[in-house]
Write a protein that holds these residues in place. Sequence first.
Motif, PDB file in Angstrom:
ATOM      1  N   ARG A   1       0.834  -1.211   0.000  1.00  0.00           N
ATOM      2  CA  ARG A   1       0.000   0.000   0.000  1.00  0.00           C
ATOM      3  C   ARG A   1       0.866   1.258   0.000  1.00  0.00           C
ATOM      4  O   ARG A   1       0.567   2.233  -0.697  1.00  0.00           O
ATOM      5  CB  ARG A   1      -0.948  -0.002   1.202  1.00  0.00           C
ATOM      6  CG  ARG A   1      -2.103  -0.964   1.057  1.00  0.00           C
ATOM      7  CD  ARG A   1      -3.178  -0.748   2.105  1.00  0.00           C
ATOM      8  NE  ARG A   1      -2.686  -0.666   3.463  1.00  0.00           N
ATOM      9  CZ  ARG A   1      -2.412  -1.701   4.239  1.00  0.00           C
ATOM     10  NH1 ARG A   1      -2.576  -2.927   3.778  1.00  0.00           N
ATOM     11  NH2 ARG A   1      -1.978  -1.537   5.467  1.00  0.00           N
ATOM     12  N   ARG A   2       1.947   1.236   0.751  1.00  0.00           N
ATOM     13  CA  ARG A   2       2.843   2.383   0.793  1.00  0.00           C
ATOM     14  C   ARG A   2       3.447   2.638  -0.586  1.00  0.00           C
ATOM     15  O   ARG A   2       3.449   3.759  -1.091  1.00  0.00           O
ATOM     16  CB  ARG A   2       3.949   2.167   1.833  1.00  0.00           C
ATOM     17  CG  ARG A   2       4.875   3.385   1.999  1.00  0.00           C
ATOM     18  CD  ARG A   2       6.074   3.067   2.873  1.00  0.00           C
ATOM     19  NE  ARG A   2       6.996   2.116   2.252  1.00  0.00           N
ATOM     20  CZ  ARG A   2       7.825   2.409   1.246  1.00  0.00           C
ATOM     21  NH1 ARG A   2       7.851   3.616   0.735  1.00  0.00           N
ATOM     22  NH2 ARG A   2       8.632   1.485   0.751  1.00  0.00           N
ATOM     23  N   ARG A   3       3.937   1.574  -1.207  1.00  0.00           N
ATOM     24  CA  ARG A   3       4.561   1.713  -2.521  1.00  0.00           C
ATOM     25  C   ARG A   3       3.538   2.137  -3.581  1.00  0.00           C
ATOM     26  O   ARG A   3       3.845   2.936  -4.461  1.00  0.00           O
ATOM     27  CB  ARG A   3       5.254   0.416  -2.920  1.00  0.00           C
ATOM     28  CG  ARG A   3       6.457   0.117  -2.017  1.00  0.00           C
ATOM     29  CD  ARG A   3       7.161  -1.171  -2.412  1.00  0.00           C
ATOM     30  NE  ARG A   3       7.810  -1.071  -3.704  1.00  0.00           N
ATOM     31  CZ  ARG A   3       8.993  -0.505  -3.919  1.00  0.00           C
ATOM     32  NH1 ARG A   3       9.659   0.018  -2.913  1.00  0.00           N
ATOM     33  NH2 ARG A   3       9.513  -0.487  -5.124  1.00  0.00           N
ATOM     34  N   ALA A   4       2.309   1.614  -3.499  1.00  0.00           N
ATOM     35  CA  ALA A   4       1.256   2.005  -4.444  1.00  0.00           C
ATOM     36  C   ALA A   4       0.932   3.488  -4.275  1.00  0.00           C
ATOM     37  O   ALA A   4       0.699   4.191  -5.266  1.00  0.00           O
ATOM     38  CB  ALA A   4       0.007   1.156  -4.232  1.00  0.00           C
ATOM     39  N   GLY A   5       0.919   3.965  -3.042  1.00  0.00           N
ATOM     40  CA  GLY A   5       0.689   5.389  -2.793  1.00  0.00           C
ATOM     41  C   GLY A   5       1.782   6.255  -3.398  1.00  0.00           C
ATOM     42  O   GLY A   5       1.499   7.316  -3.986  1.00  0.00           O
ATOM     43  N   GLU A   6       3.027   5.819  -3.258  1.00  0.00           N
ATOM     44  CA  GLU A   6       4.148   6.559  -3.847  1.00  0.00           C
ATOM     45  C   GLU A   6       4.036   6.598  -5.367  1.00  0.00           C
ATOM     46  O   GLU A   6       4.268   7.637  -5.993  1.00  0.00           O
ATOM     47  CB  GLU A   6       5.476   5.916  -3.453  1.00  0.00           C
ATOM     48  CG  GLU A   6       5.851   6.100  -2.009  1.00  0.00           C
ATOM     49  CD  GLU A   6       7.117   5.333  -1.644  1.00  0.00           C
ATOM     50  OE1 GLU A   6       7.670   4.604  -2.505  1.00  0.00           O
ATOM     51  OE2 GLU A   6       7.552   5.463  -0.485  1.00  0.00           O
ATOM     52  N   LEU A   7       3.687   5.469  -5.965  1.00  0.00           N
ATOM     53  CA  LEU A   7       3.530   5.390  -7.415  1.00  0.00           C
ATOM     54  C   LEU A   7       2.382   6.286  -7.877  1.00  0.00           C
ATOM     55  O   LEU A   7       2.500   7.006  -8.875  1.00  0.00           O
ATOM     56  CB  LEU A   7       3.290   3.946  -7.847  1.00  0.00           C
ATOM     57  CG  LEU A   7       3.205   3.671  -9.335  1.00  0.00           C
ATOM     58  CD1 LEU A   7       4.482   4.083 -10.044  1.00  0.00           C
ATOM     59  CD2 LEU A   7       2.911   2.202  -9.581  1.00  0.00           C
ATOM     60  N   SER A   8       1.291   6.289  -7.138  1.00  0.00           N
ATOM     61  CA  SER A   8       0.145   7.136  -7.458  1.00  0.00           C
ATOM     62  C   SER A   8       0.531   8.618  -7.420  1.00  0.00           C
ATOM     63  O   SER A   8       0.182   9.385  -8.324  1.00  0.00           O
ATOM     64  CB  SER A   8      -0.985   6.858  -6.470  1.00  0.00           C
ATOM     65  OG  SER A   8      -2.056   7.731  -6.675  1.00  0.00           O
ATOM     66  N   GLU A   9       1.251   9.003  -6.389  1.00  0.00           N
ATOM     67  CA  GLU A   9       1.680  10.399  -6.265  1.00  0.00           C
ATOM     68  C   GLU A   9       2.629  10.781  -7.398  1.00  0.00           C
ATOM     69  O   GLU A   9       2.551  11.882  -7.956  1.00  0.00           O
ATOM     70  CB  GLU A   9       2.340  10.638  -4.912  1.00  0.00           C
ATOM     71  CG  GLU A   9       2.757  12.061  -4.671  1.00  0.00           C
ATOM     72  CD  GLU A   9       1.611  13.058  -4.802  1.00  0.00           C
ATOM     73  OE1 GLU A   9       1.873  14.183  -5.274  1.00  0.00           O
ATOM     74  OE2 GLU A   9       0.470  12.725  -4.452  1.00  0.00           O
ATOM     75  N   SER A  10       3.515   9.895  -7.762  1.00  0.00           N
ATOM     76  CA  SER A  10       4.442  10.144  -8.864  1.00  0.00           C
ATOM     77  C   SER A  10       3.678  10.355 -10.176  1.00  0.00           C
ATOM     78  O   SER A  10       4.005  11.247 -10.960  1.00  0.00           O
ATOM     79  CB  SER A  10       5.411   8.970  -8.993  1.00  0.00           C
ATOM     80  OG  SER A  10       6.252   9.124 -10.091  1.00  0.00           O
ATOM     81  N   CYS A  11       2.649   9.554 -10.393  1.00  0.00           N
ATOM     82  CA  CYS A  11       1.827   9.704 -11.597  1.00  0.00           C
ATOM     83  C   CYS A  11       1.077  11.023 -11.578  1.00  0.00           C
ATOM     84  O   CYS A  11       0.969  11.698 -12.606  1.00  0.00           O
ATOM     85  CB  CYS A  11       0.838   8.544 -11.719  1.00  0.00           C
ATOM     86  SG  CYS A  11       1.617   6.976 -12.106  1.00  0.00           S
TER      87      CYS A  11
END
Length: 78
Positions: free
Chosen positions: A58-68
Amino acid sequence: MLTFPIFYDQVPDRKLIVDEWKIGRKVVGPGEVVKREEIASIVKEFMDLEGEGSREMRRRAGELSESCRRALAEDGKS
């Protein structure tokens, strides 16, 4: 994200999701039968909010979402 690559671009997509981005799990390889117990086990792991594996995904998915979001924003890279 559960991944079940069968052909074409699905295999490299699975590699990105599971091995590189670490936001999902591979269910089985092509030609193998998926058992309901395997799916249930992975879903339980995802839903375990206190589990280290699901917390990290979930943490990594959040980081990826923010990057996008940043890339798609005005003056972003995309």
